[in-house]
Motif scaffolding. Structure first.
Motif, PDB file in Angstrom:
ATOM      1  N   LYS A  14       0.828  -1.207   0.000  1.00 16.91           N
ATOM      2  CA  LYS A  14       0.000   0.000   0.000  1.00 16.91           C
ATOM      3  C   LYS A  14       0.862   1.257   0.000  1.00 16.91           C
ATOM      4  N   THR A  15       1.913   1.241   0.847  1.00 16.51           N
ATOM      5  CA  THR A  15       2.852   2.370   0.914  1.00 16.51           C
ATOM      6  C   THR A  15       3.553   2.550  -0.421  1.00 16.51           C
ATOM      7  N   SER A  16       3.949   1.443  -1.023  1.00  9.04           N
ATOM      8  CA  SER A  16       4.657   1.479  -2.286  1.00  9.04           C
ATOM      9  C   SER A  16       3.795   2.089  -3.378  1.00  9.04           C
ATOM     10  N   MET A  17       2.549   1.739  -3.467  1.00  2.22           N
ATOM     11  CA  MET A  17       1.642   2.279  -4.476  1.00  2.22           C
ATOM     12  C   MET A  17       1.439   3.784  -4.265  1.00  2.22           C
ATOM     13  N   ALA A  18       1.335   4.202  -3.013  1.00  3.59           N
ATOM     14  CA  ALA A  18       1.164   5.625  -2.705  1.00  3.59           C
ATOM     15  C   ALA A  18       2.397   6.407  -3.122  1.00  3.59           C
ATOM     16  N   ASP A  19       3.574   5.805  -2.889  1.00  2.00           N
ATOM     17  CA  ASP A  19       4.823   6.482  -3.243  1.00  2.00           C
ATOM     18  C   ASP A  19       4.928   6.716  -4.739  1.00  2.00           C
ATOM     19  N   TYR A  20       4.438   5.786  -5.524  1.00  2.00           N
ATOM     20  CA  TYR A  20       4.615   5.873  -6.972  1.00  2.00           C
ATOM     21  C   TYR A  20       3.397   6.432  -7.701  1.00  2.00           C
ATOM     22  N   GLU A  21       2.417   6.884  -6.926  1.00  2.00           N
ATOM     23  CA  GLU A  21       1.190   7.391  -7.548  1.00  2.00           C
ATOM     24  C   GLU A  21       1.461   8.615  -8.411  1.00  2.00           C
ATOM     25  N   ALA A  22       2.297   9.533  -7.901  1.00  2.00           N
ATOM     26  CA  ALA A  22       2.620  10.750  -8.655  1.00  2.00           C
ATOM     27  C   ALA A  22       3.356  10.414  -9.948  1.00  2.00           C
ATOM     28  N   GLU A  23       4.321   9.463  -9.849  1.00  2.00           N
ATOM     29  CA  GLU A  23       5.080   9.057 -11.037  1.00  2.00           C
ATOM     30  C   GLU A  23       4.176   8.380 -12.058  1.00  2.00           C
ATOM     31  N   LEU A  24       3.240   7.552 -11.555  1.00  2.00           N
ATOM     32  CA  LEU A  24       2.327   6.839 -12.444  1.00  2.00           C
ATOM     33  C   LEU A  24       1.426   7.820 -13.184  1.00  2.00           C
ATOM     34  N   GLU A  25       0.935   8.816 -12.450  1.00  2.00           N
ATOM     35  CA  GLU A  25       0.071   9.829 -13.064  1.00  2.00           C
ATOM     36  C   GLU A  25       0.822  10.618 -14.124  1.00  2.00           C
ATOM     37  N   ALA A  26       2.084  10.944 -13.817  1.00  2.00           N
ATOM     38  CA  ALA A  26       2.910  11.691 -14.774  1.00  2.00           C
ATOM     39  C   ALA A  26       3.156  10.872 -16.032  1.00  2.00           C
ATOM     40  N   SER A  27       3.348   9.555 -15.869  1.00  2.00           N
ATOM     41  CA  SER A  27       3.647   8.693 -17.020  1.00  2.00           C
ATOM     42  C   SER A  27       2.455   8.575 -17.962  1.00  2.00           C
ATOM     43  N   LEU A  28       1.254   8.762 -17.419  1.00  2.00           N
ATOM     44  CA  LEU A  28       0.051   8.641 -18.233  1.00  2.00           C
ATOM     45  C   LEU A  28      -0.296   9.950 -18.934  1.00  2.00           C
ATOM     46  N   LYS A  29       0.332  11.045 -18.499  1.00  2.00           N
ATOM     47  CA  LYS A  29       0.041  12.349 -19.092  1.00  2.00           C
ATOM     48  C   LYS A  29       0.620  12.420 -20.504  1.00  2.00           C
ATOM     49  N   LYS A  30      -0.168  12.841 -21.429  1.00  2.00           N
ATOM     50  CA  LYS A  30       0.265  12.955 -22.810  1.00  2.00           C
ATOM     51  C   LYS A  30       0.822  14.352 -23.055  1.00  2.00           C
ATOM     52  N   LEU A  31       2.068  14.436 -23.449  1.00  2.00           N
ATOM     53  CA  LEU A  31       2.701  15.727 -23.712  1.00  2.00           C
ATOM     54  C   LEU A  31       2.354  16.200 -25.114  1.00  2.00           C
ATOM     55  N   GLU A  32       1.920  17.431 -25.200  1.00  2.00           N
ATOM     56  CA  GLU A  32       1.547  18.016 -26.486  1.00  2.00           C
ATOM     57  C   GLU A  32       2.582  19.048 -26.917  1.00  2.00           C
ATOM     58  N   GLU A  33       2.651  19.272 -28.224  1.00  2.00           N
ATOM     59  CA  GLU A  33       3.575  20.271 -28.756  1.00  2.00           C
ATOM     60  C   GLU A  33       3.238  21.642 -28.171  1.00  2.00           C
ATOM     61  N   GLY A  34       4.251  22.330 -27.662  1.00  2.00           N
ATOM     62  CA  GLY A  34       4.049  23.634 -27.050  1.00  2.00           C
ATOM     63  C   GLY A  34       4.023  23.583 -25.533  1.00  2.00           C
ATOM     64  N   ASP A  35       3.882  22.366 -24.965  1.00  2.00           N
ATOM     65  CA  ASP A  35       3.887  22.226 -23.504  1.00  2.00           C
ATOM     66  C   ASP A  35       5.251  22.609 -22.940  1.00  2.00           C
ATOM     67  N   LEU A  36       5.241  23.229 -21.770  1.00  2.00           N
ATOM     68  CA  LEU A  36       6.472  23.605 -21.079  1.00  2.00           C
ATOM     69  C   LEU A  36       6.713  22.591 -19.968  1.00  2.00           C
ATOM     70  N   VAL A  37       7.896  21.965 -19.961  1.00  2.00           N
ATOM     71  CA  VAL A  37       8.201  20.952 -18.945  1.00  2.00           C
ATOM     72  C   VAL A  37       9.547  21.251 -18.289  1.00  2.00           C
ATOM     73  N   THR A  38       9.655  20.854 -17.032  1.00  2.00           N
ATOM     74  CA  THR A  38      10.923  20.952 -16.314  1.00  2.00           C
ATOM     75  C   THR A  38      11.329  19.540 -15.922  1.00  2.00           C
ATOM     76  N   ALA A  39      12.527  19.139 -16.343  1.00  2.00           N
ATOM     77  CA  ALA A  39      12.960  17.757 -16.101  1.00  2.00           C
ATOM     78  C   ALA A  39      14.443  17.716 -15.752  1.00  2.00           C
ATOM     79  N   THR A  40      14.888  16.535 -15.274  1.00  2.00           N
ATOM     80  CA  THR A  40      16.274  16.362 -14.828  1.00  2.00           C
ATOM     81  C   THR A  40      17.127  15.731 -15.917  1.00  2.00           C
TER      82      THR A  40
END
Length: 311
Positions: A14-40
């Motif tokens: 349960k803890t593990s799923m909560a920890d990765y929820e933000a990453e999972l949501e980000a992975s499902l987000k579709k990036l469109e042309e013109g979007d501004l992103v900040t990454a490492t």
């Protein structure tokens, strides 16, 4: 014991799923042309920078999309672990990567800042980097700006090359991103500074001051007198002579040295008079005239004088 062993893995899951929820949501987000992103940054070579988008694919910034600076070297300027803000510009169909541009992102942010600078009338320090026809070039937030020669100084600039590599203060007075146009001006700042300096000098001038100046211009209504130190004032035609004259040019010429008296100071302007100097001269003569003693004082003085004379 059994209960503890059975509940511990479930709690961990349960803890593990909560920890990765933000990453999972980000992975499902579709990036469109013109979007501004900040990454490492996760990798750098001479040709491109690789970013972790926390998605199903990576982001790539090619060297030409990272900086416009001549001679820019990715491996020297960018390092693993750096955070970079970039704009989505497309996809690499062969690698499946998201193509990004730091240059375009920087431009987006820069134009937003420039627009704010114009609204706030922000004073900016810039360095003149080039001289072109009818003006000079300076950069603000990496954007090329044009300063017309008429907006560079309070007076006519004969040689624009004198401004090359000079640091000056400017304001954004017009911009159009669609036309890639940015217009800057130093004139309004210089005018305001001159106004403040003049106000400070005038604060040291008092009504009644008599001084010398030079006739700098003649108008039908009077003559402007340069008093030096950036100060000037107007002698109205009615204050030039005791005799009535229709035009100041009858008795004055540009370049004439004249004595004037400050007769009024209003709204930062000096009103001068040449005619009032006659009153000043009369007053000075009266102050120098010996004052005769009163009748009783005169009698006493004469008695004292005769008393000392031996016959």
């Amino acid at each position: 014991m059994e209960n503890e062993m059975n509940t511990t893995p479930a709690a961990e899951e349960k803890t593990s799923m909560a920890d990765y929820e933000a990453e999972l949501e980000a992975s499902l987000k579709k990036l469109e042309e013109g979007d501004l992103v900040t990454a490492t940054v996760i990798a750098v070579d001479e040709d491109e920078v690789t970013l972790d988008l926390k998605s199903y694919t990576e982001g790539i910034i090619r060297a030409s999309d990272y900086s416009r600076e001549p001679g820019f070297q990715l491996k020297e300027a960018v390092h693993v672990g750096d955070e970079v803000t970039a704009t989505v510009i497309g996809r690499d169909s062969q690698k499946g990567s998201i193509l990004l541009s730091r240059v375009e992102a920087a431009d987006d942010l820069a134009w937003e800042k420039l627009n704010q600078y114009m609204e706030d009338k922000t004073v900016l320090d810039v360095t003149v980097k080039g001289v072109v026809n009818a003006g000079v070039i300076a950069y603000v937030e990496g954007i090329r700006g044009f300063i017309p020669a008429s907006k560079l100084s309070l007076s006519y600039v004969e040689d624009l090359n004198e401004y090359l590599n000079r640091q000056i203060q400017v304001q954004v007075i017009d911009l159009d991103r669609a036309k890639d146009r940015l217009i800057l001006s130093a004139r309004d700042i210089l005018r305001e500074k001159a106004r403040e300096e003049r106000k400070a000098r005038i604060s040291n001038v008092e009504v009644g001051l008599v001084t010398e100046g030079t006739v700098e211009s003649i108008k039908p209504y009077g003559a402007f007198i340069d008093l030096g130190n950036g100060l000037s004032g107007l002698v109205h035609v009615s204050q030039i002579s005791e005799k009535r004259i229709k035009d100041p040019s009858v008795v004055l010429s540009v370049g004439d040295k004249v004595k004037v008296k400050v007769i009024a100071i209003k709204e930062g302007k000096l009103s001068l008079s040449m005619k009032a100097l006659n009153d000043v001269a009369v007053q000075e003569i009266e102050e120098e005239v010996y004052e005769l003693p009163k009748a009783e004082e005169a009698t006493t003085s004469l008695g004292s004088l005769f008393a000392n004379i031996k016959l």
